[in-house]
Structure formats: C-alpha cells, structure tokens
Design a protein around this motif. Structure first.
Motif, PDB file in Angstrom:
ATOM      1  N   GLN A   2     -10.560  -5.645   3.072  1.00  0.00           N
ATOM      2  CA  GLN A   2      -9.826  -6.826   3.094  1.00  0.00           C
ATOM      3  C   GLN A   2      -9.736  -7.483   4.475  1.00  0.00           C
ATOM      4  N   SER A   3      -9.829  -8.679   4.619  1.00  0.00           N
ATOM      5  CA  SER A   3     -10.004  -9.303   6.074  1.00  0.00           C
ATOM      6  C   SER A   3      -8.585  -9.389   6.406  1.00  0.00           C
ATOM      7  N   SER A   4      -7.693  -9.222   5.681  1.00  0.00           N
ATOM      8  CA  SER A   4      -6.274  -9.376   6.246  1.00  0.00           C
ATOM      9  C   SER A   4      -6.003  -7.848   6.912  1.00  0.00           C
ATOM     10  N   ASP A   5      -6.545  -6.970   6.498  1.00  0.00           N
ATOM     11  CA  ASP A   5      -6.502  -5.665   7.467  1.00  0.00           C
ATOM     12  C   ASP A   5      -7.206  -5.612   8.729  1.00  0.00           C
ATOM     13  N   PHE A   6      -7.921  -6.726   9.058  1.00  0.00           N
ATOM     14  CA  PHE A   6      -8.673  -6.845  10.477  1.00  0.00           C
ATOM     15  C   PHE A   6      -7.995  -8.052  11.217  1.00  0.00           C
ATOM     16  N   PRO A   7      -7.256  -7.613  12.360  1.00  0.00           N
ATOM     17  CA  PRO A   7      -6.518  -8.589  13.161  1.00  0.00           C
ATOM     18  C   PRO A   7      -7.207  -9.850  13.432  1.00  0.00           C
ATOM     19  N   TRP A  46     -11.641  -0.620  16.628  1.00  0.00           N
ATOM     20  CA  TRP A  46     -10.678   0.594  16.512  1.00  0.00           C
ATOM     21  C   TRP A  46      -9.420  -0.057  15.714  1.00  0.00           C
ATOM     22  N   GLN A  47      -9.330  -1.051  15.073  1.00  0.00           N
ATOM     23  CA  GLN A  47      -8.000  -1.604  14.389  1.00  0.00           C
ATOM     24  C   GLN A  47      -8.590  -1.185  12.914  1.00  0.00           C
ATOM     25  N   VAL A  48      -9.962  -1.050  12.653  1.00  0.00           N
ATOM     26  CA  VAL A  48     -10.063  -0.720  11.126  1.00  0.00           C
ATOM     27  C   VAL A  48     -10.393   0.837  10.979  1.00  0.00           C
ATOM     28  N   ARG A  49      -9.979   1.176   9.737  1.00  0.00           N
ATOM     29  CA  ARG A  49     -10.070   2.490   9.547  1.00  0.00           C
ATOM     30  C   ARG A  49     -11.445   2.963   8.799  1.00  0.00           C
ATOM     31  N   PRO A 110      -5.657   9.684  10.759  1.00  0.00           N
ATOM     32  CA  PRO A 110      -6.747   8.955  10.618  1.00  0.00           C
ATOM     33  C   PRO A 110      -6.524   7.564   9.738  1.00  0.00           C
ATOM     34  N   GLU A 111      -5.762   7.895   8.575  1.00  0.00           N
ATOM     35  CA  GLU A 111      -5.477   6.781   7.607  1.00  0.00           C
ATOM     36  C   GLU A 111      -4.448   5.859   8.238  1.00  0.00           C
ATOM     37  N   LEU A 112      -3.866   5.956   9.351  1.00  0.00           N
ATOM     38  CA  LEU A 112      -3.067   5.145   9.863  1.00  0.00           C
ATOM     39  C   LEU A 112      -3.279   3.626   9.900  1.00  0.00           C
ATOM     40  N   SER A 113      -2.311   2.704   9.573  1.00  0.00           N
ATOM     41  CA  SER A 113      -2.828   1.330   9.613  1.00  0.00           C
ATOM     42  C   SER A 113      -2.396   0.588  10.824  1.00  0.00           C
ATOM     43  N   TYR A 114      -3.490  -0.077  11.311  1.00  0.00           N
ATOM     44  CA  TYR A 114      -2.832  -0.714  12.772  1.00  0.00           C
ATOM     45  C   TYR A 114      -2.143  -1.885  12.215  1.00  0.00           C
ATOM     46  N   HIS A 174       3.985   6.445  15.772  1.00  0.00           N
ATOM     47  CA  HIS A 174       4.114   6.325  14.251  1.00  0.00           C
ATOM     48  C   HIS A 174       5.077   7.166  13.692  1.00  0.00           C
ATOM     49  N   ARG A 175       5.385   8.278  14.374  1.00  0.00           N
ATOM     50  CA  ARG A 175       6.458   9.256  13.659  1.00  0.00           C
ATOM     51  C   ARG A 175       7.602   8.900  14.325  1.00  0.00           C
TER      52      ARG A 175
END
Length: 299
Positions: A2-7, A46-49, A110-114, A174-175
């Motif tokens: 999804q392009s929305s997941d990439f800044p 780095w922003q993409v999982r 590793p699955e953390l969403s930027y 994130h925590r």
C-alpha cells in the motif's frame, strides 16, 4: 504494498528487480547469500517493513521463502542504516534522530509500523500547536515550553519509571508510547521529536547519570527534566546535581548532544541492561548495531 504505508507515496525500487534478488538468494551458495542479503536490505527503505515487500512478491513459493528470511534482512538493513547515519557525522539538528530511534524499536519488533510511529508523534505535536494557536497573543517562548511540557507530562502522562528503571521497555520508544514510562533519555527523545516538528530550539544534554533537555532561544532559556514530569531547571541546579554525584561542572556536560551521541547512549544503556540480565542474544544483536553507529561494522 500500500502506497499509504510509505511516507513518500511510492516504493523507490522496481518490484521485478527485488523479486529477482530474492530468487538469487533462494538458490545462492552459502558463500554468496550474505552479499545478496545486504543488496536486498539496501534496496528496501527503512520506513517499509520487509515483510510487506515479501508479501508483494508474485511467486507464492518465493513469498514463503522471503517471509522466512525477512528477519535476517531486517537486521541487516538496521545495521546498514546506522552505518549510513554514522557517515553523516555528529550534527545536532536531529533530522536523523527519528529514524535512529524507530530502528532501535524495530530491533525487538520487526513488524513495527513507521506510519503509526510517526502519526503518534504528529498527533502530540498538533496538540501543542493547537494550544499555541489558541493563546497566540501570549505565546512567548517560555509559554511554548510550558505547553510542550504540559501536553507531554500531564495530558499524555509521560514520566519516569522509578519502580522498574532497568526494564528494557523503558528504552524502546514504541513501548514508552504505550506504557507512558521511560528513562531520562527515551523520554527526552520523545520531547525532541515533538519539538522538532514544531521548530522549537530544544536540544539534548548528555549529562552524566541523567540525560536532560536544554531549550535555548534569543528570548528564553531553561533546562527540562522529562523523567521528573517535565520540571524546568536552571543551570545552577544542574551543577549542584553534578557536584552531588562527584562530577565537576565542566562545560562539556552542557553541550548539545548530537543524534549520534543520543543513539549511542541509548544502545549502551540497553546493552548494559541485557548484560546484567544475562540475555546474551540481545546483547550481541545490539552490540552489532552499535558497531555500525561507531563506523566499525564490517571493517
């Protein structure tokens, strides 16, 4: 993907090219695998999982393989990015601090969403900006600092974890977003990332034993302690703290800390914690990334 997941709206690599690299990796000899993993890691922003990239591969068998090697590629990419940050040097504009802090969090997740990470900080900054706009006639620099600390310490509830200081979760942003508890440096980084969005002249201060913040403009100056609820301090109070703990009041303790200095201190804190807990695996992983920050990785 999804392009929305990439800044930046688009994925900056040809899908066919990265698919070819995964094919090469699947059938490569043991001697060649490391180099191909590095090539793939360098291709994925780095922003993409990494898992997202694996899920977009056309070949279903290759997708399964790619998901299996995603953690290795993710770890390699972290070191690559830290090595790239190290090459930039020790600037204190904090342009790269968010990337570095996010990558540190992604070591454990590793699955953390930027996108979610960034949006959380954006929301806090928007709230501070809202308060400033509502009080535009009164919004001097000291008032802006007051609003910043009010939002972060009172509305968001960020404070020091006095009861479990050496809990590793205190160091992963994130925590800390979830628990609202951290140590001085992790809480300070949150303040810095919010202030950076608002163009406020806030800087890290790498004091011994206790990381602080320094707000410095032409009209106002103060030190801030996020660990104790965003309390504001003058320099003499900081000096008394140093002397009480056996340190002389050298100017070097009050210099503005660079992104690299902050990230290295975060890593060393965590390595110390994991060493005490005898978690050799995490100690080894974090030490590898710290070598990249020290420009000693793969040398």
């Amino acid at each position: 993907m999804q392009s929305s997941d990439f800044p930046f709206g688009t994925v900056p690599f040809p899908p066919d090219k990265i698919e070819d690299k995964f094919y090469q990796l699947e059938f490569a000899s043991s001697e060649d695998k490391s180099g191909i993993i590095t090539e793939i890691a360098a291709m994925i922003p780095w922003q993409v999982r990494v898992r997202e990239v694996a899920d977009e591969l056309k070949d279903p068998t290759l997708r399964v393989f790619a998901r299996g090697v995603a953690p290795v590629i993710h770890s390699e990419r972290i070191s690559l990015r830290y090595a790239a940050l190290a090459e930039k040097g020790n600037s204190n504009h904090y342009e790269d601090l968010e990337e570095g802090a996010f990558l540190l969090s992604s070591v454990t997740e590793p699955e953390l969403s930027y996108l979610e990470f960034r949006t959380y900080l954006d929301r806090i900054a928007l709230r501070v900006e809202e308060l400033v706009d509502l009080n535009e006639d009164l919004a001097s620099d000291d008032v802006k600092v007051h609003f910043l600390t009010r939002v972060l310490s009172q509305e968001e509830g960020f404070s020091g974890n006095h009861e479990e200081y050496e809990d590793p979760d205190n160091s992963y942003l994130h925590r800390v977003f979830v628990t609202k508890r951290g140590i001085p440096i992790s809480l300070s980084v949150i303040y810095l990332l919010v202030a950076h969005r608002l163009n406020l002249p806030l800087y890290g201060v790498n004091m011994p034993l206790h990381f602080l913040l320094h707000f410095e403009s032409n009209d106002y100056e103060t030190y801030i302690d996020p660990y104790h609820g965003g309390v504001m301090l003058d320099r003499s109070t900081c000096i008394r703290f140093l002397k009480a703990n056996g340190f002389q009041a050298h100017d070097r303790y009050f210099t503005h800390a660079s992104s690299m200095t902050i990230l290295k201190r975060m890593f060393r804190n965590l390595i110390h914690i994991y060493r005490k807990k005898e978690n050799r695996e995490m100690e080894k992983v974090l030490s590898k990334h710290l070598l990249a920050l020290d420009s000693k990785w793969k040398s």
